[in-house]
Design a protein around this motif. Structure first.
Motif, PDB file in Angstrom:
ATOM      1  N   VAL A 245       0.829  -1.202   0.000  1.00 27.37           N
ATOM      2  CA  VAL A 245       0.000   0.000   0.000  1.00 27.37           C
ATOM      3  C   VAL A 245       0.864   1.252   0.000  1.00 27.37           C
ATOM      4  CG1 VAL A 245      -1.623   1.349   1.386  1.00 27.37           C
ATOM      5  CG2 VAL A 245      -2.049  -1.080   0.984  1.00 27.37           C
ATOM      6  N   SER A 246       1.943   1.243   0.782  1.00 27.17           N
ATOM      7  CA  SER A 246       2.863   2.387   0.790  1.00 27.17           C
ATOM      8  C   SER A 246       3.481   2.603  -0.587  1.00 27.17           C
ATOM      9  CB  SER A 246       3.966   2.169   1.828  1.00 27.17           C
ATOM     10  OG  SER A 246       4.952   3.182   1.754  1.00 27.17           O
TER      11      SER A 246
ATOM     12  N   THR B  46       3.010   5.906  -2.939  1.00 25.10           N
ATOM     13  CA  THR B  46       4.175   6.632  -3.458  1.00 25.10           C
ATOM     14  C   THR B  46       4.102   6.771  -4.979  1.00 25.10           C
ATOM     15  OG1 THR B  46       5.514   5.782  -1.617  1.00 25.10           O
ATOM     16  CG2 THR B  46       6.703   6.659  -3.520  1.00 25.10           C
ATOM     17  N   LEU B  47       3.758   5.684  -5.666  1.00 18.28           N
ATOM     18  CA  LEU B  47       3.665   5.728  -7.128  1.00 18.28           C
ATOM     19  C   LEU B  47       2.513   6.627  -7.580  1.00 18.28           C
ATOM     20  CD1 LEU B  47       4.355   1.963  -7.880  1.00 18.28           C
ATOM     21  CD2 LEU B  47       5.866   3.879  -8.425  1.00 18.28           C
ATOM     22  N   ALA B  48       1.374   6.554  -6.891  1.00 18.67           N
ATOM     23  CA  ALA B  48       0.235   7.398  -7.267  1.00 18.67           C
ATOM     24  C   ALA B  48       0.586   8.877  -7.127  1.00 18.67           C
ATOM     25  CB  ALA B  48      -0.975   7.045  -6.405  1.00 18.67           C
TER      26      ALA B  48
ATOM     27  N   PRO C 116       0.665   5.185 -13.205  1.00 16.92           N
ATOM     28  CA  PRO C 116      -0.513   4.303 -13.160  1.00 16.92           C
ATOM     29  C   PRO C 116      -0.181   3.000 -12.421  1.00 16.92           C
ATOM     30  CG  PRO C 116      -0.216   5.210 -15.365  1.00 16.92           C
ATOM     31  CD  PRO C 116       1.028   5.540 -14.596  1.00 16.92           C
ATOM     32  N   VAL C 117      -0.960   2.703 -11.381  1.00 19.13           N
ATOM     33  CA  VAL C 117      -0.663   1.533 -10.547  1.00 19.13           C
ATOM     34  C   VAL C 117      -1.960   0.860 -10.138  1.00 19.13           C
ATOM     35  CG1 VAL C 117      -0.521   3.008  -8.476  1.00 19.13           C
ATOM     36  CG2 VAL C 117       0.513   0.728  -8.441  1.00 19.13           C
ATOM     37  N   VAL C 118      -1.931  -0.480 -10.178  1.00 25.16           N
ATOM     38  CA  VAL C 118      -3.054  -1.295  -9.718  1.00 25.16           C
ATOM     39  C   VAL C 118      -2.543  -2.244  -8.646  1.00 25.16           C
ATOM     40  CG1 VAL C 118      -4.786  -3.025 -10.344  1.00 25.16           C
ATOM     41  CG2 VAL C 118      -4.232  -1.179 -11.944  1.00 25.16           C
TER      42      VAL C 118
ATOM     43  N   ALA D  42      -7.455   7.960  -3.616  1.00 28.35           N
ATOM     44  CA  ALA D  42      -7.794   9.357  -3.879  1.00 28.35           C
ATOM     45  C   ALA D  42      -6.770  10.027  -4.792  1.00 28.35           C
ATOM     46  CB  ALA D  42      -7.895  10.122  -2.557  1.00 28.35           C
ATOM     47  N   LYS D  43      -5.534   9.510  -4.763  1.00 29.41           N
ATOM     48  CA  LYS D  43      -4.469  10.103  -5.571  1.00 29.41           C
ATOM     49  C   LYS D  43      -4.280   9.383  -6.905  1.00 29.41           C
ATOM     50  CE  LYS D  43      -2.158  11.989  -1.531  1.00 29.41           C
ATOM     51  NZ  LYS D  43      -0.892  12.347  -0.872  1.00 29.41           N
ATOM     52  N   GLY D  44      -5.167   8.426  -7.215  1.00 26.48           N
ATOM     53  CA  GLY D  44      -5.150   7.830  -8.540  1.00 26.48           C
ATOM     54  C   GLY D  44      -4.857   6.352  -8.627  1.00 26.48           C
ATOM     55  N   ALA D  45      -4.463   5.716  -7.522  1.00 27.70           N
ATOM     56  CA  ALA D  45      -4.202   4.277  -7.555  1.00 27.70           C
ATOM     57  C   ALA D  45      -5.514   3.502  -7.662  1.00 27.70           C
ATOM     58  CB  ALA D  45      -3.441   3.851  -6.301  1.00 27.70           C
TER      59      ALA D  45
END
Length: 431
Positions: free
Chosen positions: A31-32, A36-38, A43-45, A175-178
């Motif tokens: 999750v961390s 960080t990536l978001a 783009p991360v799933v 919320a940040k895109g993940a």
């Protein structure tokens, strides 16, 4: 059983066809990394077979410490301290982080010598750790009835609340895109031209360019399916939480055969620090030789048993096909039964040391599986056998404290950016 205070997350079920990065595992490290990536607009799933923080990330003690870590592991803990402190600003939620200090007690001069040797070994790191005399222990934690040889105390160590931390971080990542998908097991890593190209899940394939495996105790089984041998073995830690009570201190305290720390609800988290259950499995028999040095120094901590767990583990598949039911669907959440006798031992030992705990009433107890490496340090590294795959696992029971920094470092490696700390101590090849 898992802690009843775990905050749950509701995530989307729609699965994208492709993304830049897939993360396998919804514990604090995965999750961390997603967070960080978001934040970097990558783009991360993240895919989780059960639910976010369902296993060790919500079942640990919540300690955030530098004390008694390996020298090479302290920089990650220092980086984590800063990330924990800034997390409320970063995600908009308090995670119960409190630099309450952590104290480890010594009953004998030999134990005191171990603390002294560790302090000398990290002298160049300029930590705020210091040795305590018996009188200083009594002053810091009053009301005790046991005579201690002394202890070691790090005021900047602390605690946070595992039952909310990973979930709140996951909400912020979304919320940040993940994209986070729960109740979706990864069956296989797919490759094209020898390079990671995606994952086959129980609901279909997701294409990706990079992959992070942060699957905790399940990482060994998934890698073994792909002919990569990761030496980790499972141990079980049992934990109890008391109802609200008045305790002797807000400092988190570890004795030789108990530990306690204040919980945000007013009770205390207690465990038998001197004992872990080691339920023998086939893996113990096949790679146990790698742990001989650990066994030499720590075998007194292990309550070894062989029986039902051995045969239950044998029934879990080690090989399967992408269109077949995987072990990760058979067991959505590893949920070991707590060892109530160990928890009672801990409470009895604690009551003998601090009579204030005579008033402690059990609110709940649970257990979690710790994935231990031969040197008790994690692996955070690229896996050369499968280009495009990065591994962050094997945290050996102390991954919650360094989780924000470990996830950050894993994200750095995945994105090929400057790492938050030197990753060399965590290279896979050392094992």
């Amino acid at each position: 059983m898992m802690t009843k205070t775990l905050e749950r997350l509701t995530t989307q079920q729609a699965m994208p066809e492709a993304t830049k990065v897939v993360i396998i595992g919804g514990g604090i490290v995965g999750v961390s990394a997603a967070l960080t990536l978001a934040e970097r607009n990558v783009p991360v799933v993240l895919i989780e077979k059960g639910h976010i923080a369902g296993e060790q990330s919500s079942r640990n003690l919540g300690w955030i410490r530098k004390t008694s870590r390996h020298f090479d592991d302290v920089p990650l803990a220092l980086a984590a301290d800063k990330l924990w402190a800034d997390m409320p600003n970063r995600i908009g939620h308090d995670l119960g982080y409190n630099q309450c200090g952590i104290m480890f007690l010594a009953k004998t001069e030999e134990q005191m010598g171990t603390h002294e040797a560790w302090l000398k070994s990290v002298k160049e790191l300029n930590l705020d750790s210091r040795l305590l005399s018996a009188n200083e222990v009594n002053n810091q934690v009053p009301g005790g009835e046991q005579q201690w040889a002394g202890g070691i105390y790090t005021p900047s160590d602390g605690r946070a609340e595992p039952a909310i931390a990973t979930t709140k971080m996951a909400k912020a990542a979304i919320a940040k895109g993940a994209t986070i998908i729960e109740h979706c097991a990864v069956r296989e890593i797919t490759t094209s031209g020898g390079q990671v190209s995606g994952v086959m899940t129980e609901h279909g394939e997701i294409k990706c360019e990079q992959m992070l495996l942060a699957g905790g105790a399940w990482s060994r089984r998934l890698l073994g399916h792909h002919d990569v041998s990761l030496p980790t073995l499972p141990l079980v830690c049992s934990v109890m939480r008391t109802k609200e009570m008045q305790g002797p201190t807000d400092i988190s305290v570890g004795g030789p055969d108990f530990s306690f720390r204040k919980h945000q609800d007013g009770g205390f988290i207690i465990t038998q620090r001197g004992a872990l259950d080691a339920h023998i499995t086939l893996d113990h028999l096949t790679i146990g030789w790698k742990y001989l040095e650990q066994l030499r120094t720590q075998r007194r901590f292990l309550r070894v048993s062989m029986g039902k767990h051995f045969f239950d583990d044998l029934r879990i598949k080690r090989r399967w096909k992408g269109n077949q039911l995987s072990p990760f669907e058979q067991i959505r959440i590893a949920n070991p039964a707590p060892n109530s006798a160990l928890n009672l031992e801990a409470l009895t030992n604690l009551r003998n040391a601090w009579p204030a705990f005579e008033k402690a009433e059990l609110d709940e107890e649970w257990a979690g599986i710790i994935d231990v490496t031969p040197d008790s340090n994690p692996v955070i590294d690229h896996i050369s056998r499968i280009p495009g795959l990065t591994l962050a696992t094997g945290f050996s029971g102390h991954g919650f404290g360094t989780g924000p920094a470990a996830g950050h470092l894993a994200a750095d490696l995945v994105a090929n950016t400057s790492p938050i700390i030197d990753p060399t101590p965590y290279r896979f090849s050392r094992l």
